[in-house]
Design a protein around this motif. Structure first.
Motif, mmCIF file in Angstrom:
data_model
loop_
_atom_site.group_PDB
_atom_site.id
_atom_site.type_symbol
_atom_site.label_atom_id
_atom_site.label_comp_id
_atom_site.label_asym_id
_atom_site.label_seq_id
_atom_site.Cartn_x
_atom_site.Cartn_y
_atom_site.Cartn_z
ATOM 1 N N ASN A 102 -0.691 -3.673 1.911
ATOM 2 C CA ASN A 102 0.870 -3.733 2.085
ATOM 3 C C ASN A 102 1.352 -2.687 2.656
ATOM 4 O OD1 ASN A 102 0.656 -6.572 1.278
ATOM 5 N ND2 ASN A 102 1.200 -6.064 -0.760
ATOM 6 N N LYS A 103 2.541 -2.956 3.561
ATOM 7 C CA LYS A 103 3.287 -1.704 3.963
ATOM 8 C C LYS A 103 3.612 -0.883 3.022
ATOM 9 C CE LYS A 103 4.271 -3.268 8.686
ATOM 10 N NZ LYS A 103 5.436 -3.909 9.529
ATOM 11 N N LYS A 104 4.347 -1.402 1.926
ATOM 12 C CA LYS A 104 4.958 -0.678 0.959
ATOM 13 C C LYS A 104 3.977 0.073 0.209
ATOM 14 C CE LYS A 104 9.042 -3.766 -0.266
ATOM 15 N NZ LYS A 104 9.578 -4.434 -1.133
ATOM 16 N N VAL A 105 2.581 -0.269 0.157
ATOM 17 C CA VAL A 105 1.667 0.451 -0.696
ATOM 18 C C VAL A 105 1.263 1.467 0.280
ATOM 19 C CG1 VAL A 105 -0.714 0.374 -1.653
ATOM 20 C CG2 VAL A 105 0.706 -1.523 -2.044
ATOM 21 N N ASN A 107 3.119 3.156 2.311
ATOM 22 C CA ASN A 107 4.254 4.115 2.494
ATOM 23 C C ASN A 107 4.131 4.685 0.987
ATOM 24 O OD1 ASN A 107 6.830 5.426 3.471
ATOM 25 N ND2 ASN A 107 7.673 4.174 1.772
ATOM 26 N N LEU A 108 4.086 4.250 -0.194
ATOM 27 C CA LEU A 108 3.925 4.773 -1.469
ATOM 28 C C LEU A 108 2.927 5.788 -1.218
ATOM 29 C CD1 LEU A 108 4.838 5.257 -4.390
ATOM 30 C CD2 LEU A 108 3.240 3.197 -4.876
ATOM 31 N N GLU A 207 13.250 8.143 5.236
ATOM 32 C CA GLU A 207 13.000 7.617 4.255
ATOM 33 C C GLU A 207 14.316 7.585 3.281
ATOM 34 O OE1 GLU A 207 10.157 6.479 2.847
ATOM 35 O OE2 GLU A 207 8.946 7.190 4.426
#
Length: 208
Positions: A102-105, A107-108, A207
C-alpha cells in the motif's frame, strides 16, 4: 531539528533550515521499513531461473541394467534424478517475485527511514550544486570538503541534473537521485544523505 546550510565548498552560509517534524521527527516504524525494502529487492529479481526436470532431460529411456538378480534396486532410465546428468527434483521455475504494498505503508517507511537519519545526524544540507561540465575529480573533491569522501552517500536533488549525474556515476560510494525518486532502500543503504536545499524544501511541502 535545525541544520546548518553549507555551500558546495563545505563552508557555512550563515543560514539554517528547520527540518519538518512530519518527515524527520516521527517515531520510526521498523516493520514498514522491512516491508518496503523487501518489496524493492523482490522487484529487482528477474525470476528467470530454470532447471530441467526429469521429463525435460534429453537422455535415453532404456533400462540401465537388468531388473532382477543384481542384489540392488531396480534401475530406471538415465533421466533419473539420482544419477549424474539426470533431471532435478523440484527445481526452480520462472516466477514473478513482486508483491503489492500500500502507498501509505511505503510513505510511512520512507519518512521512518528519513527520521532515523535525522536522529543519527546523518543528513548534510547544501544550498546548491552547480556543475557546468561533468567532472568526477571536482565532484569528489567537493565531497571531501563536506567530509563525505569515501562515505556511502546519497545525493538528493530537486530536479534531474545531467552534469551532476555524470560527475558522480564513477564514484562507487555515491549515488545521485531526485526527490521524486528516493526510496526507502536507498536511504537505508546510504551512510549519509546530502540534500540540496530546494529538494528538502520540496519534500517538506509534499508531506504537509
Amino acid at each position: 531539528m535545525e541544520l546548518k546550510v553549507l555551500n558546495i565548498e563545505g563552508n557555512e552560509t550563515g543560514r539554517t533550515y528547520s527540518l519538518p517534524e512530519s518527515v524527520f521527527g516521527i517515531e520510526p516504524n521498523d516493520h514498514a521499513i522491512y516491508l518496503d525494502v523487501k518489496q524493492y529487492l523482490a522487484n529487482q529479481r528477474q525470476g528467470t531461473h530454470k532447471s530441467k526436470e526429469r521429463a525435460e532431460v534429453h537422455k535415453s529411456t532404456r533400462k540401465l541394467k537388468r531388473q532382477k538378480g543384481t542384489g540392488g534396486a531396480r534401475g530406471g532410465s538415465a533421466k533419473s534424478p539420482l544419477l549424474k546428468g539426470g533431471g532435478r527434483i523440484f527445481g526452480p521455475r520462472p516466477r514473478d517475485y513482486s508483491f503489492k504494498l500500500n502507498k501509505k505503508v511505503k510513505n510511512l517507511a520512507r519518512i521512518s527511514a528519513l527520521s532515523y537519519k535525522a536522529k543519527d545526524n546523518f543528513i548534510t544540507l547544501i544550498d546548491s550544486i552547480n556543475i557546468d561540465t561533468p567532472n568526477t575529480k571536482t565532484f569528489n573533491e567537493n565531497l571531501k570538503r563536506l567530509n563525505l569522501g569515501g562515505v556511502k552517500t546519497l545525493v538528493i536533488l530537486s530536479n534531474i541534473d545531467r552534469n551532476t549525474y555524470l560527475s558522480s556515476r564513477n564514484l562507487p560510494k555515491c549515488k545521485v537521485t531526485t526527490i521524486n525518486d528516493i526510496n526507502t532502500y536507498d536511504i537505508m543503504n546510504a551512510k549519509q544523505l546530502l540534500f540540496v536545499e530546494s529538494a528538502i524544501k520540496e519534500l517538506g511541502k509534499s508531506e504537509e
